[in-house]
Enzyme design. Structure first.
Site, PDB file in Angstrom:
ATOM      1  N   ASP A   1       0.857  -1.177   0.000  1.00 63.25           N
ATOM      2  CA  ASP A   1       0.000   0.000   0.000  1.00 63.25           C
ATOM      3  C   ASP A   1       0.889   1.222   0.000  1.00 63.25           C
ATOM      4  OD1 ASP A   1      -2.342  -1.080   0.085  1.00 63.25           O
ATOM      5  OD2 ASP A   1      -2.961  -0.409   2.065  1.00 63.25           O
TER       6      ASP A   1
ATOM      7  N   ASP B   1      -3.992  -2.380   5.134  1.00 67.99           N
ATOM      8  CA  ASP B   1      -4.450  -1.926   6.443  1.00 67.99           C
ATOM      9  C   ASP B   1      -5.962  -1.870   6.505  1.00 67.99           C
ATOM     10  OD1 ASP B   1      -4.782   0.069   4.674  1.00 67.99           O
ATOM     11  OD2 ASP B   1      -3.639   1.592   5.746  1.00 67.99           O
TER      12      ASP B   1
ATOM     13  N   ASP C   1      -8.735  -4.847   2.305  1.00 71.10           N
ATOM     14  CA  ASP C   1      -7.537  -5.571   1.884  1.00 71.10           C
ATOM     15  C   ASP C   1      -7.567  -7.028   2.319  1.00 71.10           C
ATOM     16  OD1 ASP C   1      -6.327  -3.347   0.738  1.00 71.10           O
ATOM     17  OD2 ASP C   1      -5.579  -2.655   2.670  1.00 71.10           O
TER      18      ASP C   1
END
Length: 899
Positions: A193, A514, A518
């Site tokens: 990310d 996070d 996800d």
């Protein structure tokens, strides 16, 4: 439950074991084992019945419930455990054969020598003596077996993993699944990310476009129209979670603390920078007075709040990703704070002049807007498309999320270690590209791809909209940045890379995430990293490792530890196998030539203890070094024992065997002592054999130092003092060895040695270190004949979703077998049936007999399976045309048992 979106207040009534979940877990902890036993029994009974009932339940269909059970276990036996189990079994089998041969040779030699050559009769009074001899031979055989089986292997893995996990905690890696640690060492790709992982997640507004002016830094409050300013402060203060606050710094001179959603903190910080305050606005419009809230989610990419004004009309404040919110704006505030028309072409110009330059500086652009509604008729709030439209733009801000200072270095280390880092983010593609360049994920001038989610989907799907692996294979090797991506895109990408057969090694993918969304990607990845601070519960549940400081450089530490586990195991193997080979050959040859093993049973067990248990402790706890990051990942099918290791094992074995056999056959002349060979049954321990035992142990001790390096390095002492456990174990073993030799006496078959004899033993042991340097000089590339060992075959490589290991191991083979039998019987029956039918039509009279024969055939095959319908039909159809049938048969078209 997991709260997916929204905001609210919660009253906590119980925590831990007193909460409902806690109670359930307590019960589960107690009742789990009994349940499992019951389940197993029931399953065995059901299984047997079910196999008879549905002979041809397809391997996929019928096993859905078993599959679910299997998948509840963690994915699979880890790659390393698979390789080790295989290796240990092979070594164990070899040991068993050796020990059996040893016993057989000893027994045969003794009987032939005693009863045939010397022609002694078997006297009853001599029976106990002979039995003692046989027992002695048996003990020697068992000893060889004990030494040959490397029971320290699984122990070494466990120790190494457990030790690593404990140490990784200090490096901010909280490992939830042990095997993730070792898988991480083989990782070839990391999909990360952006926000919070690569960047600091401390948002600050650095540019703004207000009242037709693009400010490159925070504007002076006096230059902004009062009306605009009021709208702006209200829009930001009201249209954000009231839990988001900016608190004064904890220490003097530190930055103000940001609490809550970081983007909103950035906007509130902007209000404070404009010398305004958001608290009075919130006090005036408390949370209870908010009329309607459209919370932020990954589909809307915007958040809106509706309030009721004093004149009963409604006002809605909106904020969100600029390209999305601007599309819904039809007016914009001018310099005088009055709305003016905002046409699509104005918007395109604004995107070119304002938004793209901001994005190219790596800023995230947020648009703040509002809309007024009349009090009557009240709008239909559920019709989102109509409500979130015709907005008036107040301003567009560029929020900077600075790259973490340690990230570029960490990414450089990853790339040097042969790991590709890819960035997957929901941000605008220009922002993403700018940050990727800052991090060093992409270097200008290289051949790489930066795609948006839409474009990515267009390229990987065929005309029907299905995802095709070949299409993904064309994209992923060059893809470095995936922007404006949805959670599904992330999952698709991870799955595509894992399932790809494009490279000769299967890719091992690590993913960081996070958000709640996800979860699927984290589950699918070989190793999922969740953020400890910013991560949601859902993400943490799905992950294998939690980064307690949300920092990308902790991932590099995880890679280092993972590779270290692998190397520790290899070090241990290299040491263990040398001892194994030598001890087994010495015991075997000694037994065959001198009728007695030079190393006695108790001594062998002591050797086994130092080389198995202690060595696994000593070698499995080596701390990792940066040098581990200088090589490429091993990949999934690299053998455990490389050529270099094989060279070391055989080389040291040659040295040790040469010296031990020299001592065994001419040692008594060298030391001028009595020979210990061919001693009678209960003779006291000889100095000769004690020297052999002592030398053997000394060689192992010094070889343990050699085993610290497995890639052919010269300096085996490098960093030895960084591992106190290793030093303690080597010195401790040495001390205990002195005690055993000097005071062990009869139990250890040792007789005390003189100082000069001790010196010789230690000197021969030290020769190991010199010999190690000689071996290191021989280039491995010349030794083509050396085989590698301990690799997994392709079949064992299949990802375990298809082959459910734990539960399904036996059933799989059995089912195939039974299935084969069933198909075979069914085929036979079908042919028999057809022959019978043909014959029946040839001779009408013999039909009754045919039926009888048929039923007996069936009852035999019935034991294997109830035959299924197609074969029945063929006969029934033949029988149901009664033209050519004799009357008896026509009456009974289907007799019981006719297939």
């Amino acid at each position: 439950t997991h709260v997916m979106e929204g905001s609210g207040r919660m009253l906590v009534t119980a925590v831990g074991v007193n909460s409902q979940t806690g109670i359930i877990f307590t019960l589960l902890g107690a009742g789990g084992e009994e349940e499992e036993k019951k389940d197993k029994k029931a399953k065995q009974q059901d299984g047997a019945a079910a196999m008879e009932m549905q002979p041809l339940k397809s391997a996929e269909g019928g096993d859905a419930d078993d599959k679910k059970k299997a998948n509840m276990h963690k994915k699979e036996k880890s790659v390393l455990q698979g390789k080790l189990t295989k290796l240990a079994v092979q070594i164990g089998k070899a040991g068993l054969v050796m020990s059996a041969i040893t016993v057989i040779i000893l027994v045969l030699y003794f009987t032939v020598d005693t009863f045939v050559v010397n022609k002694k009769p078997w006297l009853p009074e001599c029976t106990p003596v002979y039995v003692q001899y046989f027992v002695k031979f048996f003990i020697i055989g068992v000893t060889v077996l004990v030494v040959a089986v490397p029971e320290g292997l699984p122990l070494a893995v466990t120790i190494s993993l457990a030790y690593s996990v404990k140490k990784m905690m200090k490096d901010n890696n909280l490992v939830r699944h042990l095997d993730a640690c070792e898988t991480m060492g083989n990782a070839t790709a990391i999909c990360s990310d952006k926000t919070g992982t690569l960047t600091t997640n401390r948002m600050t507004v650095v540019q703004a476009y207000i009242s037709d002016v693009h400010y490159k830094e925070i504007p002076d409050p006096s230059s902004i129209n009062a009306k605009t300013m009021e709208l702006l402060v209200n829009a930001i203060a009201i249209n954000s979670a009231y839990t988001t606050k900016i608190l004064p710094p904890e220490k003097e001179g530190a930055l103000p603390r940001q609490v809550g959603n970081k983007t909103e903190c950035g906007l509130l910080g902007f209000v404070l920078d404009l010398k305004q305050d958001y608290e009075p606005v919130r006090t005036q419009v408390p949370e209870e007075k908010l009329y309607k809230v459209y919370t932020f989610n990954s589909v809307r990419k915007s958040m809106s709040t509706v309030i009721k004004l004093p004149d009963e009309s409604f006002r809605m404040y909106s904020k969100g990703a600029s390209e999305i919110v601007l599309k819904k704006c039809c007016k914009i505030l001018n310099g005088a704070g009055e709305p003016r028309v905002f046409r699509p072409r104005d918007r395109d110009e604004m995107v070119k002049k304002v938004i793209e330059p901001m994005a190219c500086d790596g800023l995230r652009t947020i648009c703040v807007a509002y809309r007024d509604f009349p009090s009557s008729p009240e709008p239909d709030w559920d019709n989102e498309n109509d409500i979130l439209n015709d907005l008036t733009c107040i301003c567009v801000v560029g929020i900077e999320d600075p790259v973490r200072p340690e990230v570029p270095e960490a990414i450089r280390k990853c790339q040097r270690a042969g790991i590709t880092v890819r960035m997957v983010t929901g941000d605008n593609i220009n922002t993403a590209r700018a940050i990727a360049i800052k991090c060093g994920i992409i270097h200008p001038g290289e051949d790489f791809l930066c795609l948006e989610g839409k474009e990515f989907n267009r390229r990987i799907r065929n005309e029907k909209g299905e995802i095709e692996q070949e299409r993904i294979d064309k994209i992923w090797p060059k893809l470095r940045v995936l922007a404006r991506s949805s959670p599904t895109d992330k999952h698709t990408l991870v799955k595509g890379i894992i399932d790809s057969t494009h490279t000769e090694q299967r890719q091992v993918v690590a993913v960081t995430g996070d958000g709640t969304n996800d979860g699927p990607a984290l589950k699918k990845a070989d190793v999922g990293f969740a953020m400890g601070i910013a991560g949601t519960d859902v993400a943490k549940e799905a992950s294998d490792i939690i980064l307690t400081d949300d920092n990308f450089s902790s991932i590099v530490k995880a890679v280092m530890w993972g590779r270290n586990v692998y190397d520790s195991i290899s070090k241990f193997l290299q040491f263990q196998l040398t001892v194994n080979v030598v001890a087994v050959i010495v015991a075997f040859t000694g037994a065959c030539i001198t009728q007695d093993s030079p190393l006695k049973a108790v001594q062998m067990l002591w050797v086994n203890l130092i080389m198995d248990t202690f060595a696994s402790l000593a070698l499995a706890t080596e701390p990792p070094t940066e040098t581990l990051l200088l090589r490429k990942p091993y990949g999934r099918n690299k053998p455990l024992i490389s050529r270099t290791m094989m060279k070391n094992i055989l080389g040291h074995a040659v040295y040790q065997l040469t010296l031990i056999f020299t001592l065994l056959f001419v040692g008594e002349k060298m030391f001028q002592i009595d020979s210990g060979r061919n001693a009678p049954l209960h003779s006291p321990p000889s100095e000769h054999y004690t020297i052999i035992f002592n030398t053997f142990v000394m060689m192992q001790l010094f070889n343990e130092i050699n085993a610290r390096k497995i890639h052919g390095e010269r300096n085996v002492f490098d960093g030895i003092f960084r591992n106190p456990i290793f030093c303690t174990i080597v010195l401790g073993t040495f001390a205990i060895q002195i005690v055993i030799v000097q005071f062990g006496g009869k139990p250890f078959s040792c007789s005390p040695l003189q100082l000069d004899q001790w010196m010789w033993c230690i000197f021969i042991g030290l020769g190991e270190l010199v010999w190690g340097q000689v071996i290191a000089t021989i280039p491995t590339s010349r030794l083509k004949f050396l085989k590698e060992a301990g690799r997994l075959t392709q079949k064992e490589e299949i990802p375990e979703e298809e082959l459910n290991e734990d539960v399904e191991e036996i059933d799989h083979a059995e089912r195939e077998l039974r299935r084969g039998q069933i198909l075979w019987f069914r085929g036979l029956n079908r042919i028999q049936t057809q022959i019978e039918v043909v014959n029946t039509f040839k001779s009408g009279a013999s039909f009754q007999g045919a039926l009888r024969r048929q039923s007996s055939v069936t009852s035999q095959s019935q034991d294997v399976a109830n035959l299924s319908s197609p074969s029945r039909v063929s006969l029934s159809n033949a029988l149901s045309s009664p033209t050519s049938l004799p009357p008896a048969a026509a009456g009974h078209p289907r007799r019981e048992g006719v297939p």
